[in-house]
Enzyme design. Structure first.
Site, PDB file in Angstrom:
ATOM      1  N   SER A 234     -13.050 -16.448  22.677  1.00 49.37           N
ATOM      2  CA  SER A 234     -11.946 -15.683  23.240  1.00 49.37           C
ATOM      3  C   SER A 234     -12.085 -14.225  22.850  1.00 49.37           C
ATOM      4  O   SER A 234     -12.851 -13.874  21.950  1.00 49.37           O
ATOM      5  CB  SER A 234     -10.613 -16.219  22.737  1.00 49.37           C
ATOM      6  OG  SER A 234     -10.396 -15.833  21.382  1.00 49.37           O
ATOM      7  N   ASP A 235     -11.323 -13.361  23.498  1.00 53.66           N
ATOM      8  CA  ASP A 235     -11.150 -12.004  23.004  1.00 53.66           C
ATOM      9  C   ASP A 235     -10.206 -12.081  21.804  1.00 53.66           C
ATOM     10  O   ASP A 235      -9.626 -13.123  21.501  1.00 53.66           O
ATOM     11  CB  ASP A 235     -10.586 -11.107  24.103  1.00 53.66           C
ATOM     12  CG  ASP A 235     -10.972  -9.639  23.929  1.00 53.66           C
ATOM     13  OD1 ASP A 235     -11.247  -9.234  22.777  1.00 53.66           O
ATOM     14  OD2 ASP A 235     -10.993  -8.906  24.925  1.00 53.66           O
ATOM     15  N   TRP A 236     -10.037 -10.941  21.115  1.00 56.38           N
ATOM     16  CA  TRP A 236      -9.216 -10.906  19.901  1.00 56.38           C
ATOM     17  C   TRP A 236      -7.787 -11.365  20.221  1.00 56.38           C
ATOM     18  O   TRP A 236      -7.099 -10.756  21.031  1.00 56.38           O
ATOM     19  CB  TRP A 236      -9.216  -9.498  19.316  1.00 56.38           C
ATOM     20  CG  TRP A 236      -8.519  -9.396  17.992  1.00 56.38           C
ATOM     21  CD1 TRP A 236      -7.202  -9.127  17.781  1.00 56.38           C
ATOM     22  CD2 TRP A 236      -9.107  -9.569  16.700  1.00 56.38           C
ATOM     23  NE1 TRP A 236      -6.919  -9.133  16.441  1.00 56.38           N
ATOM     24  CE2 TRP A 236      -8.071  -9.387  15.747  1.00 56.38           C
ATOM     25  CE3 TRP A 236     -10.396  -9.848  16.260  1.00 56.38           C
ATOM     26  CZ2 TRP A 236      -8.303  -9.488  14.380  1.00 56.38           C
ATOM     27  CZ3 TRP A 236     -10.617  -9.941  14.892  1.00 56.38           C
ATOM     28  CH2 TRP A 236      -9.589  -9.759  13.970  1.00 56.38           C
ATOM     29  N   LEU A 237      -7.378 -12.466  19.602  1.00 56.46           N
ATOM     30  CA  LEU A 237      -6.066 -13.080  19.824  1.00 56.46           C
ATOM     31  C   LEU A 237      -5.870 -13.482  21.281  1.00 56.46           C
ATOM     32  O   LEU A 237      -4.747 -13.545  21.773  1.00 56.46           O
ATOM     33  CB  LEU A 237      -4.931 -12.155  19.365  1.00 56.46           C
ATOM     34  CG  LEU A 237      -4.902 -11.802  17.878  1.00 56.46           C
ATOM     35  CD1 LEU A 237      -3.732 -10.880  17.575  1.00 56.46           C
ATOM     36  CD2 LEU A 237      -4.829 -13.064  17.025  1.00 56.46           C
ATOM     37  N   GLY A 238      -6.970 -13.805  21.948  1.00 55.54           N
ATOM     38  CA  GLY A 238      -6.894 -14.203  23.345  1.00 55.54           C
ATOM     39  C   GLY A 238      -6.946 -15.703  23.554  1.00 55.54           C
ATOM     40  O   GLY A 238      -7.109 -16.160  24.685  1.00 55.54           O
TER      41      GLY A 238
END
Length: 793
Positions: A234-238
């Site tokens: 995922s992307d950061w906190l995604g």
């Protein structure tokens, strides 16, 4: 699918290694953690020493290896690389990142970013490869090959349709399948075919499902159609659920942190792929087999790069000089000469010996954009110094700031109470830094600036976040606002690194300050033979530009200077397209993007003719704020109630300008050379499943120069009516360097894939057969020759 990659020395497959892991060990692979030594990158995996699996560290990209508190080679912005139209140079660019990354203790870089430039305002356009899928695919594949040739894993991002920063965390992009397959997906597919180890999922939703848990995107397309065998993070906190582990996501990136954890402070746990995932498996809401498969994918990729079984490959030393050479060559090859009236460039004779160099970016180099792509350079000279050195001891080179980027401290009379002096927060501290009232005495455009050392800070104005700055994403940030006279509530909050206190400076430029600076610059320009104005913007992650104009008072500055001195050269350090209301008054405009740490030397070389500007635009420049493909329809951009529609279909970038008859300020593919080129004798023939187009190119000028021959393909008459087609599409290109008077036959390969179109009804690629118009030119709008050719089935 069984992962059969062998681990190396033990002779075990990745699946067999995973079968020997404990649940806790497996969970340590599917969520990035904190480096126990020093958290300079984005994440850390501890590995499993007892199984011969080494730790793994990942750094941000894609403009170089971004490490907090440590320098690396700051390369030119990827958009400049795309403008070079040179896959070989892209491999060298990637190899610099690869060697730097390995030498600096990293094992993976989150790069390249290959999302299409759809929105000219988008804050991260500088990180991308432009608006055309063919060009972006070639550059993406070459950069991945270069990065991984040095033993560093690449992770292509952001999959998919992450084409704006506004509402990026939750906006749902409604995109037709043909548009995805022909515009957005090709560079991702090219990166996969080049062997990228990882794919990073986008924040946004795509057609109703978050990209990080979108089985149609991650399972059907990425793994099913393209055969991707690496891993998806995922992307950061995604990450949005534990269920994502069964929907195509292998790894969670990011932890809920608001400050750097202290030495006695436990870092926060993963939100979804830690204990929550273990509990979901125990409750039967998630499958252990999905966890095993995700870990096996990661281990298999690590094995491919020598991080499993035996000693990991020895890390190289950085080759700083070689990296500098590549950085300079990319800066020059990607620089685009947009305008050059009356041979204003290159500078020579008396015009080169009496210069007024104007602009803050001339004295304080604009190296790169802001956000996770911000790289601390090894060193970066000021363009002013490089120009003075190149002009020589006998030249007169005067510098005037013209537009004060950071501004002057906001005085006590405008801020009440007085802002803090010195340390705003102690080492390890966090919280409110300042709260007060800003009094604006005169209405008009104001630039507010914040500079941070030792941590991170957010500035709010009347309760709304206005600016963010810090050593994580760039130590200095500014914003231009049209403010009425009156009082405004202003606040600062932040946090300090554990090892240093937080220092914050506030500054501004008022309308009266700007008028004084502009008047001084115009006077200096009037007194010189030639004026060179450096202008810039601040492309940044997290924000889209509110306007396509240059920020601050730079348009007024350039206009005043050009009126004072008609021999005015403008050098642009911008990350995307900008409007140029002063264009007709400027003698020359050189677009250098964010040129990296060698930008000063590259600029001096180009201005004085030591190098030819080799770049051609990888994106169209609109002529007006309301004259581009997503203008005038809020559903297209920025979206309405959390939903955006790609209703322009295939008509993005130059395709839209062609279809609507709208004239851009500068078209895709445009760029001038110090040579002059004539085209003749275009011919087309079949070459395997593709075509070969040949043209006779002649340099009719008196200087050596670089030309990029571009081939555009018209629509097929044989496709079903439901298959959309653009008026033309880039189908191939070739770069040629010719001496004065030299003539050469230049072949351009058109690959079979450039003849194909996606039929959504059939769920397949179909060949565009029949008589098609083949156009050859120097840009999408400057066609020099055309032939009709019948494409066989």
């Amino acid at each position: 699918m069984t992962t059969t990659t062998r681990s190396g020395d033990p002779g075990e497959t990745a699946d067999a290694l995973v079968a020997r892991m404990t649940r806790e060990e497996k969970l340590s692979f599917v969520a990035w953690g904190f480096d126990p030594v020093e958290m300079k990158g984005v994440g850390y995996l501890p590995g499993v020493p007892r199984l011969g699996i080494a730790p793994l560290r990942v750094a941000d990209g894609p403009v170089g290896i971004r490490l907090i508190g440590e320098a690396a080679t700051a390369l030119p912005a990827p958009v400049a690389l795309a403008c070079a139209f040179d896959a070989g140079l892209a491999r060298e660019y990637g190899a610099v990142m690869g060697r730097d990354g390995r030498a600096l203790g990293q094992d993976m870089v989150l790069a390249p970013m290959v999302n299409s430039v759809r929105v000219p305002h988008a804050g991260r356009n500088f990180e991308t490869f432009g608006e055309d899928p063919l060009l972006a695919s070639e550059v993406a594949a070459a950069q991945v090959e270069g990065v991984q040739s040095e033993g560093l894993m690449a992770c292509v991002k952001h999959f998919a349709a992450n084409n704006q920063e506004k509402d990026r965390f939750g906006v749902d992009a409604a995109v037709g399948e043909q548009v995805l397959r022909e515009i957005e997906f090709p560079p991702f597919r090219a990166a996969v075919e080049a062997g990228t180890a990882g794919v990073l999922a986008a924040y946004n939703s795509l057609n109703g499902a978050f990209c990080s848990e979108n089985p149609g995107l991650l399972r059907d397309v990425l793994r099913g159609d393209w055969g991707f065998e690496g891993w998806v993070m995922s992307d950061w906190l995604g990450t949005h659920s534990t269920a994502a582990i069964g929907l195509g996501l292998d790894q969670e990136l990011g932890r809920e942190i608001e400050h750097e954890p202290g030495p006695d402070e436990e870092p926060p746990p993963p939100t979804y792929f830690g204990a929550a995932l273990a509990e979901a498996i125990d409750r039967g809401e998630a499958a252990e087999a999905d966890l095993d498969r995700a870990v096996a994918r990661i281990v298999a990729a690590m094995a491919r790069f020598g991080l499993v079984g035996g000693e990991p490959p020895e890390r190289p030393k950085r080759d700083v000089e070689a990296a500098r050479s590549v950085a300079r060559r990319v800066a020059q090859a990607g620089a685009v000469l947009l305008r050059n009236e009356r041979g204003a460039l290159p500078l020579a004779g008396g015009r080169a010996a009496d210069l007024a160099v104007i602009g803050d970016a001339a004295a304080v180099p604009k190296v790169t954009g802001l956000g996770s792509a911000f790289v601390t350079p090894d060193a970066a000279a000021a363009p002013l110094d490089a120009i003075r050195e190149r002009a020589g001891a006998g030249a007169r080179v005067l510098h005037v700031q013209g537009d004060d980027v950071f501004g002057r401290p906001i005085g006590d009379g405008a801020l009440s109470p007085a802002p803090p002096a010195g340390h705003a927060l102690p080492a390890g501290g966090r919280g409110e830094v300042y709260k007060g009232v800003l009094t604006v005495a005169e209405a008009g455009m104001h630039r507010l600036s914040v500079r941070v050392r030792g941590g991170y800070a957010t500035l709010t104005l009347d309760g709304e976040v206005a600016l963010e700055a810090g050593e994580v994403f760039g130590p200095q940030s500014s914003l231009t606002l049209d403010l009425a006279a009156g009082e405004y509530r202003i606040g600062l909050a932040g946090w300090a690194w554990q090892a240093s206190p937080l220092e914050v400076e506030l500054a501004w430029v008022t309308p009266s300050m700007a008028r004084e600076d502009i008047a001084e610059a115009a006077a200096a320009a009037r007194a010189a033979r030639t004026a060179v104005v450096f202008a810039h913007d601040d492309g940044a992650e997290g924000y889209d530009r509110s306007s396509l104009s240059l920020p601050g008072h730079q348009d007024a500055l350039i206009e005043a200077v050009a009126r004072a001195n008609p021999d005015t050269v403008v050098v642009l350090n911008t990350g995307s397209a900008v409007l140029m209301p002063w264009l007709e008054e400027a003698a020359a405009v050189l677009q250098m993007w964010y040129p990296g740490q060698e930008g000063a030397q590259a600029a001096a070389g180009l201005l004085f003719g030591d190098a030819d500007p080799g770049g051609r635009l990888a994106l169209s420049f609109p002529a007006a704020e309301d004259a581009h493909p997503v203008a005038g329809d809020p559903l297209r951009y920025p979206g309405v109630e959390g939903r955006q529609e790609y209703s322009e279909g295939l008509l993005t970038g130059y395709r839209w300008y062609d279809a609507t008859g709208t004239r851009p300020l500068f078209p895709f593919g445009h760029g001038l050379s110090y040579g002059r080129f004539g085209y003749a004798g275009a011919s087309v023939r079949a070459a395997g499943d593709g075509l070969e187009v040949e043209v006779v190119l002649r340099n009719t000028g008196d200087r050596a120069g670089t030309e990029v021959v571009q081939v555009y393909l018209g629509p097929s008459p044989d496709l079903p009516a439901h298959v959309e087609q653009a008026p033309k599409r880039l189908a191939g290109h070739a770069k040629a360097e010719l001496a004065p008077g030299e003539e050469r036959r230049v072949p351009v390969r058109v690959p079979a894939r450039a003849l194909e179109h996606w039929d959504a009804a059939a769920g397949a690629w179909i060949r565009g057969t029949g008589e098609r118009l083949v156009q050859v030119g120097a840009s999408s709008a400057d066609i020099r020759a055309a032939e009709r050719f019948r494409v066989a089935p």
